[in-house]
Design an enzyme around this catalytic site. Structure first.
Site, PDB file in Angstrom:
ATOM      1  N   THR A 143     -14.836 -19.374 -13.988  1.00 21.46           N
ATOM      2  CA  THR A 143     -14.472 -17.966 -13.804  1.00 21.46           C
ATOM      3  C   THR A 143     -14.371 -17.708 -12.298  1.00 21.46           C
ATOM      4  OG1 THR A 143     -16.803 -17.339 -14.109  1.00 21.46           O
ATOM      5  CG2 THR A 143     -15.332 -17.103 -16.002  1.00 21.46           C
ATOM      6  N   LYS A 169     -20.332 -24.678 -15.531  1.00 22.83           N
ATOM      7  CA  LYS A 169     -19.724 -23.612 -14.756  1.00 22.83           C
ATOM      8  C   LYS A 169     -20.803 -22.596 -14.444  1.00 22.83           C
ATOM      9  CE  LYS A 169     -18.439 -19.922 -15.730  1.00 22.83           C
ATOM     10  NZ  LYS A 169     -18.972 -18.499 -15.586  1.00 22.83           N
ATOM     11  N   THR A 180     -24.938 -16.405 -16.352  1.00 21.16           N
ATOM     12  CA  THR A 180     -23.572 -16.746 -16.731  1.00 21.16           C
ATOM     13  C   THR A 180     -23.315 -18.162 -16.257  1.00 21.16           C
ATOM     14  OG1 THR A 180     -22.662 -14.557 -16.751  1.00 21.16           O
ATOM     15  CG2 THR A 180     -21.133 -16.263 -16.421  1.00 21.16           C
ATOM     16  N   GLU A 266     -21.578 -16.943  -5.746  1.00 21.89           N
ATOM     17  CA  GLU A 266     -20.555 -16.007  -5.285  1.00 21.89           C
ATOM     18  C   GLU A 266     -20.858 -15.511  -3.872  1.00 21.89           C
ATOM     19  OE1 GLU A 266     -19.290 -14.297  -9.677  1.00 21.89           O
ATOM     20  OE2 GLU A 266     -20.721 -13.180  -8.457  1.00 21.89           O
ATOM     21  N   ASN A 392     -17.884  -9.015  -6.713  1.00 30.42           N
ATOM     22  CA  ASN A 392     -18.325  -8.331  -7.918  1.00 30.42           C
ATOM     23  C   ASN A 392     -17.891  -6.878  -7.983  1.00 30.42           C
ATOM     24  OD1 ASN A 392     -20.105 -10.128  -9.738  1.00 30.42           O
ATOM     25  ND2 ASN A 392     -20.623 -10.701  -7.644  1.00 30.42           N
ATOM     26  N   THR A 397     -11.049  -6.022 -12.186  1.00 28.80           N
ATOM     27  CA  THR A 397      -9.684  -5.695 -11.789  1.00 28.80           C
ATOM     28  C   THR A 397      -9.053  -6.804 -10.961  1.00 28.80           C
ATOM     29  OG1 THR A 397     -10.556  -4.510  -9.868  1.00 28.80           O
ATOM     30  CG2 THR A 397     -10.092  -3.224 -11.849  1.00 28.80           C
TER      31      THR A 397
END
Length: 397
Positions: A143, A169, A180, A266, A392, A397
Protein backbone atom coordinates in the site's frame (compact mmCIF):
# COMPACT_ATOMS: atom_id res chain seq x y z
CA UNK A 1 16.62 -15.78 -2.55
CA UNK A 2 15.46 -19.37 -1.96
CA UNK A 3 11.97 -20.55 -2.95
CA UNK A 4 10.35 -23.57 -1.22
CA UNK A 5 9.41 -26.58 -3.32
CA UNK A 6 5.88 -26.77 -4.62
CA UNK A 7 4.84 -23.12 -4.21
CA UNK A 8 4.04 -20.63 -6.94
CA UNK A 9 3.21 -16.93 -6.75
CA UNK A 10 1.68 -14.17 -8.83
CA UNK A 11 0.81 -10.49 -8.70
CA UNK A 12 -1.35 -8.56 -11.17
CA UNK A 13 -3.10 -5.22 -11.60
CA UNK A 14 -6.87 -5.69 -11.36
CA UNK A 15 -7.62 -1.93 -11.34
CA UNK A 16 -8.46 -1.44 -7.64
CA UNK A 17 -5.46 0.90 -7.72
CA UNK A 18 -4.77 3.27 -10.57
CA UNK A 19 -1.49 1.77 -11.70
CA UNK A 20 0.30 -0.57 -9.31
CA UNK A 21 -0.29 -4.29 -8.85
CA UNK A 22 -3.11 -4.92 -6.39
CA UNK A 23 -3.95 -8.64 -6.43
CA UNK A 24 -1.70 -11.55 -5.49
CA UNK A 25 -2.00 -15.32 -5.06
CA UNK A 26 0.17 -17.93 -3.36
CA UNK A 27 -0.54 -21.52 -4.44
CA UNK A 28 0.77 -24.88 -3.27
CA UNK A 29 0.83 -28.00 -5.44
CA UNK A 30 -0.32 -30.05 -2.43
CA UNK A 31 -2.33 -29.34 0.74
CA UNK A 32 -0.48 -27.49 3.47
CA UNK A 33 -0.53 -27.53 7.22
CA UNK A 34 -1.27 -23.92 8.12
CA UNK A 35 -1.31 -21.61 11.12
CA UNK A 36 -2.11 -17.95 11.61
CA UNK A 37 -1.77 -15.09 14.07
CA UNK A 38 -4.25 -12.24 13.72
CA UNK A 39 -4.87 -8.68 14.88
CA UNK A 40 -5.86 -8.09 18.51
CA UNK A 41 -8.08 -5.18 17.43
CA UNK A 42 -11.71 -5.77 18.47
CA UNK A 43 -12.70 -4.39 15.05
CA UNK A 44 -11.58 -7.16 12.72
CA UNK A 45 -11.82 -7.00 8.93
CA UNK A 46 -13.91 -9.59 7.09
CA UNK A 47 -10.87 -11.51 5.76
CA UNK A 48 -9.50 -11.87 9.30
CA UNK A 49 -12.79 -13.31 10.58
CA UNK A 50 -13.07 -15.56 7.53
CA UNK A 51 -9.53 -16.96 7.83
CA UNK A 52 -9.84 -17.57 11.56
CA UNK A 53 -12.89 -19.73 10.86
CA UNK A 54 -11.22 -21.60 7.98
CA UNK A 55 -8.08 -22.37 9.98
CA UNK A 56 -10.20 -23.63 12.85
CA UNK A 57 -11.99 -26.07 10.52
CA UNK A 58 -9.28 -27.02 8.01
CA UNK A 59 -5.74 -26.35 9.30
CA UNK A 60 -4.29 -29.30 7.41
CA UNK A 61 -5.70 -28.69 3.94
CA UNK A 62 -4.83 -25.16 2.81
CA UNK A 63 -3.79 -24.75 -0.82
CA UNK A 64 -3.87 -21.01 -1.54
CA UNK A 65 -3.98 -17.45 -0.26
CA UNK A 66 -5.51 -14.64 -2.35
CA UNK A 67 -4.73 -11.06 -1.34
CA UNK A 68 -5.86 -7.66 -2.57
CA UNK A 69 -4.43 -4.25 -1.71
CA UNK A 70 -6.03 -0.82 -1.93
CA UNK A 71 -9.24 -1.70 -0.07
CA UNK A 72 -9.22 -3.29 3.39
CA UNK A 73 -12.71 -4.87 3.38
CA UNK A 74 -13.01 -3.71 7.00
CA UNK A 75 -16.12 -2.18 8.60
CA UNK A 76 -18.12 -3.46 5.64
CA UNK A 77 -20.78 -5.49 7.46
CA UNK A 78 -22.50 -8.56 6.02
CA UNK A 79 -21.59 -7.58 2.46
CA UNK A 80 -17.93 -7.58 3.43
CA UNK A 81 -18.19 -11.17 4.68
CA UNK A 82 -20.03 -12.15 1.48
CA UNK A 83 -17.24 -10.57 -0.58
CA UNK A 84 -14.50 -12.30 1.41
CA UNK A 85 -16.16 -15.63 0.67
CA UNK A 86 -16.60 -14.67 -2.99
CA UNK A 87 -12.85 -14.05 -3.21
CA UNK A 88 -12.21 -17.55 -1.88
CA UNK A 89 -14.88 -19.11 -4.10
CA UNK A 90 -13.50 -17.52 -7.26
CA UNK A 91 -9.92 -18.47 -6.46
CA UNK A 92 -10.98 -22.02 -5.60
CA UNK A 93 -12.86 -22.35 -8.87
CA UNK A 94 -9.99 -21.06 -11.01
CA UNK A 95 -7.39 -23.15 -9.13
CA UNK A 96 -9.68 -26.22 -9.09
CA UNK A 97 -9.38 -26.71 -5.32
CA UNK A 98 -11.98 -26.82 -2.50
CA UNK A 99 -13.19 -23.46 -1.22
CA UNK A 100 -12.19 -24.41 2.34
CA UNK A 101 -8.58 -24.68 1.16
CA UNK A 102 -8.37 -20.97 0.24
CA UNK A 103 -7.51 -18.13 2.64
CA UNK A 104 -8.12 -14.47 1.82
CA UNK A 105 -6.54 -11.19 2.87
CA UNK A 106 -7.08 -7.50 2.18
CA UNK A 107 -5.27 -4.26 3.01
CA UNK A 108 -6.01 -0.62 2.25
CA UNK A 109 -8.75 1.92 2.94
CA UNK A 110 -11.28 0.99 5.63
CA UNK A 111 -15.05 1.21 5.08
CA UNK A 112 -15.16 0.61 1.32
CA UNK A 113 -16.74 -2.43 -0.37
CA UNK A 114 -14.56 -4.49 -2.70
CA UNK A 115 -15.21 -4.03 -6.45
CA UNK A 116 -15.89 -7.73 -6.96
CA UNK A 117 -16.12 -7.68 -10.75
CA UNK A 118 -12.60 -6.23 -10.99
CA UNK A 119 -11.30 -8.56 -8.33
CA UNK A 120 -12.77 -11.69 -9.88
CA UNK A 121 -11.40 -10.77 -13.31
CA UNK A 122 -8.04 -10.23 -11.66
CA UNK A 123 -8.15 -13.68 -10.07
CA UNK A 124 -8.79 -15.23 -13.49
CA UNK A 125 -5.77 -13.42 -14.91
CA UNK A 126 -3.58 -14.18 -11.91
CA UNK A 127 -4.15 -17.94 -11.99
CA UNK A 128 -2.94 -18.03 -15.60
CA UNK A 129 0.35 -16.38 -14.63
CA UNK A 130 1.52 -18.30 -11.56
CA UNK A 131 5.28 -18.79 -11.42
CA UNK A 132 8.13 -19.56 -9.02
CA UNK A 133 9.00 -15.86 -8.77
CA UNK A 134 7.59 -14.34 -5.54
CA UNK A 135 8.44 -10.73 -6.42
CA UNK A 136 5.19 -9.89 -8.29
CA UNK A 137 3.20 -11.13 -5.29
CA UNK A 138 5.29 -8.95 -2.98
CA UNK A 139 4.56 -5.96 -5.23
CA UNK A 140 0.84 -6.68 -5.30
CA UNK A 141 0.33 -6.53 -1.52
CA UNK A 142 1.96 -3.10 -1.03
CA UNK A 143 0.00 0.00 0.00
CA UNK A 144 2.12 2.93 1.22
CA UNK A 145 5.19 0.68 1.21
CA UNK A 146 8.09 2.02 -0.83
CA UNK A 147 9.95 -1.31 -1.04
CA UNK A 148 9.01 -4.97 -1.35
CA UNK A 149 9.79 -7.08 1.71
CA UNK A 150 11.08 -10.61 1.06
CA UNK A 151 13.51 -12.81 2.96
CA UNK A 152 14.37 -16.51 2.84
CA UNK A 153 16.42 -18.99 4.86
CA UNK A 154 17.56 -22.59 4.41
CA UNK A 155 18.19 -25.17 7.13
CA UNK A 156 19.18 -28.84 7.19
CA UNK A 157 16.92 -31.09 9.25
CA UNK A 158 17.55 -34.85 9.29
CA UNK A 159 19.65 -34.51 6.16
CA UNK A 160 16.85 -32.76 4.27
CA UNK A 161 17.25 -29.20 2.96
CA UNK A 162 14.30 -27.12 4.10
CA UNK A 163 13.48 -23.66 2.74
CA UNK A 164 11.51 -20.90 4.43
CA UNK A 165 10.38 -17.86 2.45
CA UNK A 166 8.59 -14.85 3.91
CA UNK A 167 6.82 -12.00 2.10
CA UNK A 168 5.44 -9.06 4.05
CA UNK A 169 3.90 -5.63 3.67
CA UNK A 170 3.68 -2.84 6.18
CA UNK A 171 4.59 0.81 6.48
CA UNK A 172 1.96 2.56 8.61
CA UNK A 173 -0.53 1.59 11.34
CA UNK A 174 2.24 -0.51 12.86
CA UNK A 175 2.17 -1.08 16.62
CA UNK A 176 2.95 -3.99 18.97
CA UNK A 177 0.39 -6.78 18.61
CA UNK A 178 0.78 -6.19 14.89
CA UNK A 179 -0.93 -3.61 12.75
CA UNK A 180 -1.54 -2.93 9.05
CA UNK A 181 1.00 -5.55 8.26
CA UNK A 182 0.57 -8.77 6.38
CA UNK A 183 3.12 -11.56 6.35
CA UNK A 184 2.93 -14.81 4.42
CA UNK A 185 5.47 -17.54 5.14
CA UNK A 186 5.86 -20.59 2.93
CA UNK A 187 8.01 -23.61 3.70
CA UNK A 188 8.47 -27.08 2.25
CA UNK A 189 8.99 -28.54 5.73
CA UNK A 190 6.72 -31.33 6.95
CA UNK A 191 5.51 -30.23 10.37
CA UNK A 192 2.64 -31.10 12.68
CA UNK A 193 -0.19 -28.64 13.19
CA UNK A 194 0.63 -28.20 16.88
CA UNK A 195 4.31 -27.59 16.24
CA UNK A 196 3.58 -25.08 13.47
CA UNK A 197 1.17 -23.11 15.65
CA UNK A 198 3.61 -23.04 18.54
CA UNK A 199 6.69 -21.93 16.61
CA UNK A 200 4.71 -19.22 14.80
CA UNK A 201 3.35 -17.78 18.04
CA UNK A 202 6.77 -17.77 19.72
CA UNK A 203 8.34 -16.09 16.71
CA UNK A 204 5.61 -13.45 16.23
CA UNK A 205 5.87 -12.46 19.89
CA UNK A 206 9.55 -11.59 19.44
CA UNK A 207 9.39 -10.09 15.94
CA UNK A 208 6.21 -8.45 14.58
CA UNK A 209 4.88 -7.84 18.09
CA UNK A 210 8.02 -5.90 18.97
CA UNK A 211 7.85 -3.23 16.26
CA UNK A 212 6.22 0.18 16.13
CA UNK A 213 5.86 2.91 13.50
CA UNK A 214 2.99 5.08 14.69
CA UNK A 215 1.17 3.49 17.62
CA UNK A 216 -1.91 2.38 15.63
CA UNK A 217 -3.06 -1.24 15.63
CA UNK A 218 -4.99 -2.17 12.49
CA UNK A 219 -8.11 -4.15 11.66
CA UNK A 220 -6.48 -6.36 9.04
CA UNK A 221 -3.10 -7.62 10.16
CA UNK A 222 -2.24 -11.27 9.92
CA UNK A 223 0.69 -13.64 9.72
CA UNK A 224 0.02 -16.89 7.87
CA UNK A 225 2.44 -19.81 7.54
CA UNK A 226 1.94 -22.64 5.04
CA UNK A 227 3.99 -25.86 5.22
CA UNK A 228 3.51 -28.33 2.35
CA UNK A 229 5.95 -31.08 3.42
CA UNK A 230 7.62 -31.48 0.02
CA UNK A 231 11.11 -31.40 1.55
CA UNK A 232 10.48 -35.02 2.51
CA UNK A 233 11.56 -34.83 6.14
CA UNK A 234 9.96 -36.80 8.95
CA UNK A 235 7.08 -34.80 10.45
CA UNK A 236 8.49 -32.24 12.88
CA UNK A 237 6.89 -32.42 16.32
CA UNK A 238 6.94 -29.96 19.21
CA UNK A 239 10.06 -29.54 21.36
CA UNK A 240 12.31 -31.71 19.17
CA UNK A 241 15.67 -30.73 17.66
CA UNK A 242 13.92 -30.36 14.31
CA UNK A 243 11.34 -28.06 15.87
CA UNK A 244 13.97 -25.66 17.15
CA UNK A 245 15.94 -25.74 13.90
CA UNK A 246 12.81 -24.88 11.92
CA UNK A 247 11.89 -22.25 14.51
CA UNK A 248 15.27 -20.54 14.09
CA UNK A 249 14.79 -20.35 10.32
CA UNK A 250 11.21 -19.08 10.57
CA UNK A 251 12.16 -16.59 13.25
CA UNK A 252 15.07 -15.19 11.27
CA UNK A 253 12.72 -14.64 8.33
CA UNK A 254 10.21 -12.89 10.60
CA UNK A 255 12.87 -10.83 12.38
CA UNK A 256 14.31 -9.56 9.09
CA UNK A 257 10.86 -8.77 7.69
CA UNK A 258 9.87 -6.96 10.91
CA UNK A 259 12.93 -4.75 10.65
CA UNK A 260 12.24 -4.11 6.96
CA UNK A 261 8.74 -2.92 7.91
CA UNK A 262 10.14 -0.47 10.46
CA UNK A 263 12.81 0.73 8.04
CA UNK A 264 10.06 1.46 5.51
CA UNK A 265 7.85 3.24 8.07
CA UNK A 266 5.81 6.04 6.57
CA UNK A 267 8.04 9.11 6.38
CA UNK A 268 10.80 7.41 8.38
CA UNK A 269 14.44 8.44 8.04
CA UNK A 270 15.93 6.30 10.84
CA UNK A 271 15.54 2.83 12.32
CA UNK A 272 15.54 2.72 16.11
CA UNK A 273 16.52 -0.50 17.91
CA UNK A 274 15.73 -0.66 21.63
CA UNK A 275 17.66 -3.14 23.74
CA UNK A 276 16.65 -3.71 27.35
CA UNK A 277 19.04 -5.93 29.30
CA UNK A 278 19.51 -7.17 32.86
CA UNK A 279 15.81 -6.66 33.52
CA UNK A 280 14.00 -8.28 36.49
CA UNK A 281 12.05 -10.64 34.19
CA UNK A 282 11.24 -11.18 30.53
CA UNK A 283 7.79 -9.61 30.69
CA UNK A 284 9.20 -6.41 32.20
CA UNK A 285 11.94 -6.29 29.57
CA UNK A 286 9.36 -6.66 26.78
CA UNK A 287 7.00 -4.04 28.23
CA UNK A 288 9.80 -1.50 28.58
CA UNK A 289 11.34 -2.13 25.15
CA UNK A 290 7.95 -1.79 23.48
CA UNK A 291 7.06 1.37 25.40
CA UNK A 292 10.30 3.07 24.38
CA UNK A 293 10.01 1.99 20.73
CA UNK A 294 6.39 3.24 20.68
CA UNK A 295 6.96 6.63 22.34
CA UNK A 296 6.24 9.54 20.00
CA UNK A 297 8.47 11.76 22.13
CA UNK A 298 11.37 9.33 21.76
CA UNK A 299 10.66 9.02 18.03
CA UNK A 300 10.71 12.78 17.49
CA UNK A 301 13.89 13.14 19.57
CA UNK A 302 15.61 10.55 17.38
CA UNK A 303 14.41 12.38 14.27
CA UNK A 304 15.74 15.66 15.64
CA UNK A 305 19.04 13.98 16.66
CA UNK A 306 18.44 15.24 20.19
CA UNK A 307 19.89 13.11 23.03
CA UNK A 308 16.81 13.73 25.17
CA UNK A 309 17.41 10.71 27.38
CA UNK A 310 14.69 11.70 29.87
CA UNK A 311 12.04 10.71 27.32
CA UNK A 312 13.44 7.18 27.25
CA UNK A 313 13.43 6.84 31.04
CA UNK A 314 9.89 8.26 31.18
CA UNK A 315 8.64 5.71 28.64
CA UNK A 316 10.16 2.90 30.70
CA UNK A 317 8.36 4.30 33.72
CA UNK A 318 4.89 4.22 32.19
CA UNK A 319 5.38 0.84 30.50
CA UNK A 320 3.59 -1.02 33.29
CA UNK A 321 6.73 -2.83 34.43
CA UNK A 322 7.80 -2.71 38.07
CA UNK A 323 11.45 -1.82 38.66
CA UNK A 324 13.88 0.38 40.58
CA UNK A 325 14.51 3.54 38.50
CA UNK A 326 17.62 4.40 40.54
CA UNK A 327 19.65 1.60 38.91
CA UNK A 328 19.16 2.42 35.22
CA UNK A 329 22.07 3.11 32.89
CA UNK A 330 21.27 4.44 29.41
CA UNK A 331 23.37 4.48 26.25
CA UNK A 332 22.94 5.66 22.66
CA UNK A 333 24.81 3.70 19.98
CA UNK A 334 25.28 3.72 16.22
CA UNK A 335 27.98 3.20 13.63
CA UNK A 336 29.39 6.55 14.84
CA UNK A 337 30.07 5.26 18.36
CA UNK A 338 28.56 4.77 21.81
CA UNK A 339 27.83 7.24 24.59
CA UNK A 340 26.46 6.94 28.12
CA UNK A 341 23.83 9.59 28.85
CA UNK A 342 22.46 8.40 32.21
CA UNK A 343 23.75 6.36 35.14
CA UNK A 344 21.81 5.03 38.10
CA UNK A 345 18.72 6.85 36.89
CA UNK A 346 20.37 10.26 36.66
CA UNK A 347 21.96 12.26 33.87
CA UNK A 348 25.73 12.35 33.42
CA UNK A 349 27.90 14.89 31.65
CA UNK A 350 28.34 13.89 28.03
CA UNK A 351 29.57 15.41 24.80
CA UNK A 352 26.47 16.80 23.04
CA UNK A 353 28.28 17.02 19.70
CA UNK A 354 29.31 13.36 19.92
CA UNK A 355 25.76 12.37 20.90
CA UNK A 356 24.34 14.26 17.91
CA UNK A 357 26.81 12.54 15.59
CA UNK A 358 25.74 9.15 16.95
CA UNK A 359 22.07 9.99 16.49
CA UNK A 360 22.65 11.26 12.95
CA UNK A 361 23.16 7.72 11.64
CA UNK A 362 20.39 5.85 9.79
CA UNK A 363 20.25 3.14 12.47
CA UNK A 364 20.34 4.12 16.13
CA UNK A 365 20.37 1.77 19.11
CA UNK A 366 19.03 2.69 22.54
CA UNK A 367 20.47 0.44 25.26
CA UNK A 368 18.87 0.42 28.70
CA UNK A 369 20.84 -1.56 31.29
CA UNK A 370 18.50 -2.09 34.23
CA UNK A 371 21.03 -3.91 36.46
CA UNK A 372 18.18 -5.74 38.18
CA UNK A 373 18.23 -9.26 36.75
CA UNK A 374 19.18 -11.25 33.66
CA UNK A 375 16.18 -10.84 31.33
CA UNK A 376 16.53 -9.32 27.85
CA UNK A 377 14.22 -7.95 25.15
CA UNK A 378 14.61 -6.12 21.88
CA UNK A 379 12.12 -3.91 20.02
CA UNK A 380 12.29 -1.88 16.83
CA UNK A 381 10.80 1.44 15.85
CA UNK A 382 11.46 4.39 13.58
CA UNK A 383 11.55 8.14 13.87
CA UNK A 384 8.41 10.24 13.44
CA UNK A 385 8.64 12.98 10.83
CA UNK A 386 6.61 15.65 9.09
CA UNK A 387 6.37 13.28 6.11
CA UNK A 388 4.28 10.84 8.16
CA UNK A 389 1.64 13.54 8.65
CA UNK A 390 1.73 14.39 4.95
CA UNK A 391 1.25 10.75 3.87
CA UNK A 392 -1.59 10.03 6.25
CA UNK A 393 -3.30 13.40 5.84
CA UNK A 394 -4.16 12.46 2.27
CA UNK A 395 -4.37 8.63 2.50
CA UNK A 396 -7.95 8.34 1.21
CA UNK A 397 -7.50 10.90 -1.55
Amino acid sequence: MFVPRGFSYVGVHCRIKRRRKDLGIIFSEVPCTAAGVFTTNVVKAAPVIYDMEILEKNPGGIRAVVVNSGIANACTGKQGMINARRMAEKAAKELNVPIESVLVSSTGVIGVQLPMEKLEAGIEEAVKNLSKDPVPFAEAIMTTDTKIKIHSERVMIEGKEITVLGIAKGSGMIHPNMATMLSFITTDAKVSEGALKKLLKISVDDSYNMIDVDGDTSTNDMVIVLANGLAGNTTIQEETDGFWKLYEAVHEVNRVLAEKIVKDGEGATKVMEVEVKNAPDRNSARLIARAIASSNLVKTAIYGEDANWGRVIAAAGYSGARFNPDRLDLFFESAAGRIKVAENGQGVDFDEDKAKKILSEKKVKIVLDMKQGKAFARAWGCDLTEKYVEINGRYRT
